[in-house]
Design an enzyme around this catalytic site. Structure first.
Site, mmCIF file in Angstrom:
data_model
loop_
_atom_site.group_PDB
_atom_site.id
_atom_site.type_symbol
_atom_site.label_atom_id
_atom_site.label_comp_id
_atom_site.label_asym_id
_atom_site.label_seq_id
_atom_site.Cartn_x
_atom_site.Cartn_y
_atom_site.Cartn_z
ATOM 1 N N TYR A 101 0.739 -1.173 -0.014
ATOM 2 C CA TYR A 101 -0.119 0.194 -0.101
ATOM 3 C C TYR A 101 0.825 1.209 0.238
ATOM 4 O O TYR A 101 0.614 2.173 -0.846
ATOM 5 C CB TYR A 101 -1.075 0.134 1.194
ATOM 6 C CG TYR A 101 -1.865 -1.082 1.060
ATOM 7 C CD1 TYR A 101 -3.221 -0.766 0.528
ATOM 8 C CD2 TYR A 101 -1.804 -2.467 1.577
ATOM 9 C CE1 TYR A 101 -4.341 -1.703 0.361
ATOM 10 C CE2 TYR A 101 -2.628 -3.334 1.344
ATOM 11 C CZ TYR A 101 -4.179 -2.849 0.904
ATOM 12 O OH TYR A 101 -5.037 -4.045 0.811
ATOM 13 N N ASN A 125 -12.394 -0.005 -5.369
ATOM 14 C CA ASN A 125 -12.150 -0.515 -6.823
ATOM 15 C C ASN A 125 -13.437 -1.132 -7.262
ATOM 16 O O ASN A 125 -13.687 -2.186 -6.597
ATOM 17 C CB ASN A 125 -10.865 -1.249 -6.769
ATOM 18 C CG ASN A 125 -10.614 -1.962 -8.347
ATOM 19 O OD1 ASN A 125 -11.299 -1.526 -9.343
ATOM 20 N ND2 ASN A 125 -9.853 -2.966 -8.349
ATOM 21 N N CYS A 133 -6.479 -5.198 -7.768
ATOM 22 C CA CYS A 133 -6.091 -4.850 -6.238
ATOM 23 C C CYS A 133 -5.627 -5.801 -5.536
ATOM 24 O O CYS A 133 -5.250 -5.624 -4.485
ATOM 25 C CB CYS A 133 -7.290 -4.011 -5.773
ATOM 26 S SG CYS A 133 -8.924 -4.927 -5.973
ATOM 27 N N HIS A 134 -5.941 -6.958 -5.992
ATOM 28 C CA HIS A 134 -5.344 -8.239 -5.238
ATOM 29 C C HIS A 134 -3.981 -8.192 -5.136
ATOM 30 O O HIS A 134 -3.337 -8.841 -4.304
ATOM 31 C CB HIS A 134 -6.126 -9.499 -5.688
ATOM 32 C CG HIS A 134 -5.559 -9.826 -7.259
ATOM 33 N ND1 HIS A 134 -6.449 -9.172 -8.186
ATOM 34 C CD2 HIS A 134 -4.632 -10.126 -7.803
ATOM 35 C CE1 HIS A 134 -5.712 -9.476 -9.496
ATOM 36 N NE2 HIS A 134 -4.846 -10.380 -9.091
ATOM 37 N N GLU A 160 -1.502 -16.518 -9.911
ATOM 38 C CA GLU A 160 -0.572 -15.744 -10.630
ATOM 39 C C GLU A 160 0.982 -15.955 -10.382
ATOM 40 O O GLU A 160 2.019 -15.481 -10.745
ATOM 41 C CB GLU A 160 -0.798 -14.115 -10.399
ATOM 42 C CG GLU A 160 -2.104 -13.776 -11.051
ATOM 43 C CD GLU A 160 -2.395 -12.111 -10.822
ATOM 44 O OE1 GLU A 160 -1.453 -11.467 -10.356
ATOM 45 O OE2 GLU A 160 -3.198 -11.752 -11.161
#
Length: 166
Positions: A101, A125, A133-134, A160
């Protein structure tokens, strides 16, 4: 005209909401079941799965591990100027990587106390999954809030290959 469709995914049934444009549909919202602040189908919205066929195909490819970057037109006018700056910063976080962040706060020019405002903007979002945002985690590497739930955040990061250590 506001259009919507649902798409099955490993995270549950996704709700896609968009605005009709001359070139098709501009995505305004992608919500997960049970998501905090999720879109809800409203009277007057048109169910138009065919309008979202391209987006649905990209989502299928992403969840199959064959797509690392979405090519989707987003609706204009969603969010405040600050939120849009934060969301644009999210769009620069590469597939398979994470940022804190604080790093996003630095990218948008609000380090220090701005981290909390960045977290709030990220939490609003409207385009989960496609606006990543993950990929934002705590400075200590721990998973922090996700409107779709931490279990789903963990699942997306695992897909991912960027799973953070809790």
């Amino acid at each position: 005209m506001t259009m919507y469709a649902t798409v099955d995914s490993p995270l549950g049934e996704l709700l896609l909401v968009g605005e009709e444009t001359t070139d098709g549909v501009a995505l305004a919202s992608l919500s997960l079941p049970g998501q905090k602040g999720a879109a809800v189908v409203r009277e007057g919205w048109v169910h138009a799965p065919e309008a979202f066929a391209g987006i649905a195909a990209q989502l299928r490819e992403y969840f199959a591990g064959r797509l690392t970057r979405f090519d989707i037109v987003y609706a204009d006018g969603v969010g405040t100027d600050f939120q849009r700056r934060v969301w644009a910063a999210l769009d620069t976080v590469p597939y398979g990587e994470t940022v804190s962040y604080g790093q996003i706060a630095e990218r948008v020019g609000t380090p220090g106390a701005g981290v909390r405002a960045v977290g709030t903007a990220i939490g609003r979002n409207p385009l989960l999954v496609v606006r990543p945002c993950h990929r934002v985690i705590g400075a200590d590497g721990a998973l922090r809030g996700y409107a779709g739930g931490l279990e789903r955040k963990e699942r997306l990061l695992g897909l991912e290959g960027a799973l953070a250590v809790r």
